[in-house]
Structures are given as structure tokens and as C-alpha cells.
Design a protein around this motif. Structure first.
Motif, PDB file in Angstrom:
ATOM      1  N   TYR A 157       1.504   9.084   6.235  1.00 17.94           N
ATOM      2  CA  TYR A 157       1.050   7.962   5.410  1.00 17.94           C
ATOM      3  C   TYR A 157       1.940   6.757   5.727  1.00 17.94           C
ATOM      4  CZ  TYR A 157       5.020   9.399   2.573  1.00 17.94           C
ATOM      5  OH  TYR A 157       6.279   9.755   2.152  1.00 17.94           O
ATOM      6  N   ASP A 158       1.388   5.577   5.518  1.00 21.05           N
ATOM      7  CA  ASP A 158       2.114   4.354   5.736  1.00 21.05           C
ATOM      8  C   ASP A 158       2.878   3.970   4.479  1.00 21.05           C
ATOM      9  OD1 ASP A 158       1.175   4.063   8.325  1.00 21.05           O
ATOM     10  OD2 ASP A 158      -0.648   3.008   7.650  1.00 21.05           O
ATOM     11  N   LEU A 159       4.097   3.505   4.688  1.00 22.15           N
ATOM     12  CA  LEU A 159       4.876   3.021   3.562  1.00 22.15           C
ATOM     13  C   LEU A 159       4.430   1.622   3.214  1.00 22.15           C
ATOM     14  CD1 LEU A 159       8.454   4.216   4.575  1.00 22.15           C
ATOM     15  CD2 LEU A 159       6.959   5.188   2.845  1.00 22.15           C
ATOM     16  N   GLU A 160       4.258   1.366   1.961  1.00 25.06           N
ATOM     17  CA  GLU A 160       3.854   0.041   1.520  1.00 25.06           C
ATOM     18  C   GLU A 160       5.098  -0.748   1.183  1.00 25.06           C
ATOM     19  OE1 GLU A 160       1.099   0.399  -1.670  1.00 25.06           O
ATOM     20  OE2 GLU A 160      -0.193   1.753  -0.548  1.00 25.06           O
ATOM     21  N   GLU A 161       5.072  -2.018   1.496  1.00 24.81           N
ATOM     22  CA  GLU A 161       6.212  -2.874   1.209  1.00 24.81           C
ATOM     23  C   GLU A 161       6.142  -3.471  -0.148  1.00 24.81           C
ATOM     24  OE1 GLU A 161       7.316  -5.588   4.252  1.00 24.81           O
ATOM     25  OE2 GLU A 161       6.662  -4.204   5.766  1.00 24.81           O
TER      26      GLU A 161
END
Length: 161
Positions: A157-161
Motif C-alpha cells: 500500500y502507498d503511504l499517504e502524506e
């Protein structure tokens, strides 16, 4: 007749004697306190000295080289052919843990023995060297551990900023 200079000299001598007496008393009391710190029981002044040796029973011969569950209890070495040769030659100079924490093949163990003979005054092992190297290469060889396998079937999964 007393002159003012004479009175001053007498006072100075009296003060000097008093200071000397105070200094001597300080040394005596200080020395006694230091002695009390070292020997609080004042054992030097007792008529019978206390025994200083404690009798320790030697280990029973049966327990000295006891092996349980395949492990030599005194050293932690694995039971196997050549064990006592390794114990008798290696643990004279260093702990068995120095051996058990290392992993080498036969060539590595021979190089280590040669290094100990050249730099650490290890004696010539003679025919025992082959027995020792065979034992160490058998039980303390490098493990066949490699890099862990790649992770598969993972949903990243992509980390959200």
C-alpha cells in the motif's frame, strides 16, 4: 622587661605550638578513621585471628565431565568423537565459549590453529590437530543460512502524506 616585639614573638610561638598540636591530633584521628574504614572489626587487635581459608570440595569426578542431552555440561561442547581432545587442548587457554561462538570449515579451523601457534604460543598439537579440526568442522561449521526468501503474495500500500 618585656618589649612589644618580645610579646609578639611569644604569641607567635604559642600559636605555632597550638597549630602543630592541632595538626598532630588531626593526623591521629584521620589515621584512625582510615584504619576503621579498612578494618571495621579491628581484627588486628583480636587475640585469635579469624580463619581466612574456605574449604571447597572438589567436584566429583562423575560430574566434572558429565554429558546431558548431548552437551558436555562444563564447556557446552556438543558430544562427539574428539570431544575430550578439544576440551583438553582448547580450554587450557581460553573459554569454550570462544570456540562455540565461531563457525568455520576445516580449513578455517586449521588457519585459526596456525594463527594461535604463531601469535598466541599455542603448542604443537601433533596428531591431535586432525582430531580437533575434524570435531570442530563437524559440530561448529558454518550454518547453511542464506538470505531469506523474497516476500510473495503481499499487497503493498502507498503511504499517504
Amino acid at each position: 622587661m618585656e618589649t612589644p616585639g618580645n610579646s609578639f614573638e611569644q604569641s607567635a610561638r604559642a600559636i605555632s605550638r597550638m597549630m602543630g598540636l592541632i595538626f598532630v591530633m588531626f593526623l591521629l584521628v584521620g589515621g584512625f578513621l582510615v584504619y576503621l574504614m579498612i578494618d571495621p572489626t579491628l581484627s588486628a587487635f583480636q587475640s585469635e585471628p579469624e580463619p581466612t581459608l574456605i574449604a571447597v570440595a572438589p567436584p566429583e569426578e562423575d560430574d566434572f565431565d558429565k554429558i546431558e542431552n548431548g552437551i558436555h555440561l562444563r564447556t557446552g561442547f556438543v558430544e562427539g568423537e574428539g570431544l575430550m581432545t578439544v576440551v583438553n587442548n582448547c580450554t587450557n587457554c581460553h573459554s569454550a565459549k570462544l570456540v562455540t561462538q565461531n563457525r568455520m570449515d576445516a580449513d578455517g579451523w586449521r588457519k585459526t590453529i596456525k594463527w594461535m601457534q604463531e601469535t598466541q604460543n599455542l603448542w604443537d598439537l601433533g596428531k591431535n590437530e586432525d582430531i580437533i579440526v575434524d570435531y570442530l568442522a563437524m559440530y561448529y561449521a558454518p550454518g547453511k543460512k542464506g538470505r531469506r526468501q523474497n516476500l510473495t503474495n503481499i499487497e503493498w500500500y502507498d503511504l499517504e502524506e
